[in-house]
Scaffold this motif. Structure first.
Motif, PDB file in Angstrom:
ATOM      1  N   ALA A 124      95.385 -56.237 -20.863  1.00  0.00           N
ATOM      2  CA  ALA A 124      96.858 -56.220 -20.780  1.00  0.00           C
ATOM      3  C   ALA A 124      97.468 -56.437 -22.162  1.00  0.00           C
ATOM      4  O   ALA A 124      98.459 -55.787 -22.527  1.00  0.00           O
ATOM      5  N   PHE A 125      96.877 -57.337 -22.954  1.00  0.00           N
ATOM      6  CA  PHE A 125      97.394 -57.529 -24.313  1.00  0.00           C
ATOM      7  C   PHE A 125      97.157 -56.288 -25.174  1.00  0.00           C
ATOM      8  O   PHE A 125      97.988 -55.934 -26.007  1.00  0.00           O
ATOM      9  N   ALA A 126      96.013 -55.627 -24.957  1.00  0.00           N
ATOM     10  CA  ALA A 126      95.691 -54.449 -25.773  1.00  0.00           C
ATOM     11  C   ALA A 126      96.692 -53.322 -25.548  1.00  0.00           C
ATOM     12  O   ALA A 126      96.869 -52.450 -26.409  1.00  0.00           O
ATOM     13  N   ARG A 127      97.357 -53.327 -24.397  1.00  0.00           N
ATOM     14  CA  ARG A 127      98.356 -52.283 -24.105  1.00  0.00           C
ATOM     15  C   ARG A 127      99.707 -52.548 -24.762  1.00  0.00           C
ATOM     16  O   ARG A 127     100.593 -51.696 -24.730  1.00  0.00           O
ATOM     17  N   LEU A 128      99.884 -53.759 -25.325  1.00  0.00           N
ATOM     18  CA  LEU A 128     101.201 -54.123 -25.872  1.00  0.00           C
ATOM     19  C   LEU A 128     101.255 -53.906 -27.376  1.00  0.00           C
ATOM     20  O   LEU A 128     100.306 -54.188 -28.094  1.00  0.00           O
TER      21      LEU A 128
END
Ligand SMILES: Cc1cc2nc3c(=O)[nH]c(=O)nc-3n(C[C@H](O)[C@H](O)[C@H](O)COP(=O)(O)O)c2cc1C
Length: 362
Positions: free
Chosen positions: A40-44
């Motif tokens: 989820a962090f990698a998508r931000l």
């Protein structure tokens, strides 16, 4: 993931017994929630603002009256003496020196009074919070609260996402269900109902309710942080109940495997609470950019779990210190690159989803 953390992770993996490595790294079920946290962090991505003239940024924050050198604290994790013989004492010393908060686990292999003493040898006003699983027997919960108070803890962090133990696939496969001889959950020693000198098992209970949380609040003056909240209605209820802060978390993917990543749940929780109490976030924070994205989405600070265990296993106190120093330096750098003066300087409009056409806000 930040390179310093990645290198410590590899050193930890090389040093640890593979069964203990799996205990630290693993999650529940198919490890979907575990993977979701970092994914989820990698998508931000962060949208910087230019020419603000605001920097260099100050990464310090104030939380429940404590001044933290950075918006990163240490989430509670069990059994630090599996990682290093100095265990929780080494962690406590490094966290105190870094100027942030240690949430020591009820399942620590060092008793809470020894943890606070180790922290205060380094910094007399070091903040240690005590993580508590409410026990089905009220006398046991009360004894644990008194132990934390006597040790000088300044908040209780009640973990509410564990009505039962998570089903940890790797631990089941490895048959890891007991600590090796010589190690024990030291906070569970000499509690009501246990023979003198012996430890009790930590119990989970699906019968616990908001009424039990209310009874806890009547028992103590310490502020209560509720950990493991993901639903906005629970966040609103917690604020109504007088909880001092929330920690949005899926327990590092170790409880409900179908849960979303903490950071996916964060914006709705922050909206529900509407600034009444601070909202903290943990799960998958592996860089300063992850921490800053969470701040922009409404977190007052973030917690790290596994990265601290990597540092501890790799190099004891110095390894934990390296993790925290790196995260602080990165947060400061990234806030400044984003044009912010401090941890409150970023808006939600500055977090966007990678790969979307145009710039889609979160
Ligand atoms: C090995 C391990 C032990 C943990 N023990 C506890 C615990 O005793 N109490 C608790 O509330 N959370 C516990 N957690 C969950 C952490 O507090 C935290 O929510 C999680 O590790 C954050 O995710 P991260 O590891 O991706 O940073 C544990 C996590 C790990 C990895």
């Amino acid at each position: 993931m930040n390179g310093v953390l990645a290198a410590l992770r590899e050193r930890a993996r090389a040093r640890l017994d593979p069964v203990h490595w799996d205990f630290y790294e693993g999650g529940a079920g198919a490890e979907t929630a575990l993977a979701a946290n970092e994914a989820a962090f990698a998508r931000l991505a962060l949208l910087p603002r230019v020419l603000t003239g605001a920097g260099p940024a100050d990464p310090a924050v104030t939380l429940l009256g404590e001044r933290l050198s950075m918006p990163v604290l240490v989430s509670p994790t069990a059994f630090h003496r599996l990682a290093h013989p100095d265990g929780e004492r080494a962690t406590a010393r490094a966290v105190a020196a870094a100027g942030t908060v240690l949430i020591t686990s009820m399942a620590a292999t060092t008793a809470v009074d020894e943890v606070t003493a180790a922290a205060r040898e380094v910094r007399p006003d070091a903040a240690v919070w005590f993580q508590l699983y409410l026990q089905p027997e009220p006398a046991v919960t009360e004894a644990l609260v008194r132990r934390a108070e006597k040790a000088g803890c300044t908040a209780l962090v009640v973990t509410a996402d564990s009505p039962v133990f998570g089903r940890r696939t790797r631990d089941d496969r490895n048959g890891f269900h007991d600590l090796p001889p010589g190690l024990a959950a030291e906070n569970m020693r000499d509690l009501p109902g246990a023979p003198p000198g012996r430890t009790r098992d930590i119990a989970m209970s699906p019968a616990l309710s908001w009424a039990d949380l209310r009874r806890l609040r009547e028992l103590t003056e310490l502020p209560v942080v509720l950990k493991g909240v993901l639903h906005p209605a629970d966040a609103r209820r917690a604020a109504d109940e007088g909880v001092a802060a929330l920690l949005v978390s899926n327990h590092g993917g170790r409880q409900l495997d179908a849960a979303p990543a903490g950071v996916e749940a964060l914006p709705a929780v922050a909206d529900a609470v509407a600034g009444r109490i601070p909202v903290l976030l943990d799960g998958g924070v592996r860089s300063g950019a992850d921490a800053v994205a969470a701040l922009a989405l409404g977190a007052a600070a973030v917690g790290v779990g596994r990265p601290v265990l990597w540092g501890l296993a790799a190099d004891g106190e110095a390894g934990v210190a390296a993790v925290l120093a790196e995260l602080r330096a990165e947060v400061e750098h990234i806030l400044t690159l984003c044009g912010a003066a401090d941890c409150h300087g970023l808006g939600r409009d500055q977090v966007v989803v990678r790969g979307a056409t145009g710039v889609r806000p979160c």
